[in-house]
Design an enzyme around this catalytic site. Structure first.
Site, PDB file in Angstrom:
ATOM      1  CD  GLU A 191      29.317  48.803 -48.592  1.00  0.00           C
ATOM      2  OE1 GLU A 191      29.578  48.330 -47.472  1.00  0.00           O
ATOM      3  OE2 GLU A 191      28.557  49.763 -48.764  1.00  0.00           O
ATOM      4  NE  ARG A 233      34.316  46.155 -37.509  1.00  0.00           N
ATOM      5  CZ  ARG A 233      34.000  46.819 -38.598  1.00  0.00           C
ATOM      6  NH1 ARG A 233      33.069  47.725 -38.557  1.00  0.00           N
ATOM      7  NH2 ARG A 233      34.615  46.569 -39.740  1.00  0.00           N
TER       8      ARG A 233
END
Ligand code: AMP
Length: 177
Positions: free
Chosen positions: A102, A65
């Site tokens: 994460e 992105r």
């Protein structure tokens, strides 16, 4: 449009997806922001504004992105863009770094021959979570003798303390969640 108006536009379009890609992860989906003309324009302005008029030579966008956002920001600032890619995609690699996410782990690579020593770089990505991605990308930039002028992200998750992994490198965020 004022920065407050722009922030409101992004906030309205941003979508939270529960339990993706794993149970317990709240995924922040920028797809509706990017798909909307006003949303993309507002995001581009907000990511560019903190470094406009400062000494930045090139944008580095982090896969994937960060490519979309970084290219728009580069255009707004009158600069070019260099992609930091996931492992195995580049025909010629200047440097690579592995890091923890994460969720999971990954390796990022910087293309050979496009970032010059001494260049002032604006790093662009969508989300700053644990900071592993941005820290790895920063180290790649710096391994070529270039400097991270700043990191601009749309969304920071302060609970994951990603900023702490970036040391003194300036971080600009549009929204926090
Ligand atoms: P981190 O390395 O933990 O800071 O993770 C940042 C990278 O992972 C960014 O490139 C994001 O695209 C992606 N990411 C991590 N956590 C999330 C999340 N909760 N929602 C959306 N993207 C995320």
């Amino acid at each position: 449009m004022s920065p407050a108006d722009d922030r409101g536009t992004v906030e309205q379009l941003l979508r939270a997806v529960p339990d993706f890609p794993e149970p317990g992860i709240r995924f922040w989906d920028l797809t509706p922001v990017l798909a909307d003309a006003a949303g993309l324009a507002a995001t581009t302005r907000l990511l560019s504004a903190p470094v406009a008029g400062t000494a930045v030579d090139v944008v580095v966008g982090i896969e994937a992105r960060g490519f979309l956002l970084g290219a728009a920001v580069a255009q707004a600032l009158g600069l070019g863009i260099v992609p930091v890619r996931k492992q195995g995609k580049l025909p010629a690699v200047a440097a690579s770094r592995s890091y923890d996410l994460e969720y999971g782990s990954a390796t990022l690579e910087l293309p050979a021959g496009v970032l010059t020593a001494g260049a002032q770089v604006l790093l662009v990505d969508d989300v700053l979570a644990t900071g592993g991605t941005a820290a790895a990308a920063s180290e790649l930039v710096e391994s070529c003798g270039a400097h991270v002028r700043a990191l601009s992200v749309v969304l920071e998750l302060p609970g994951l303390r990603g900023r702490g992994r970036l040391g003194a490198r300036p971080v600009h965020t549009v929204l926090e969640r």
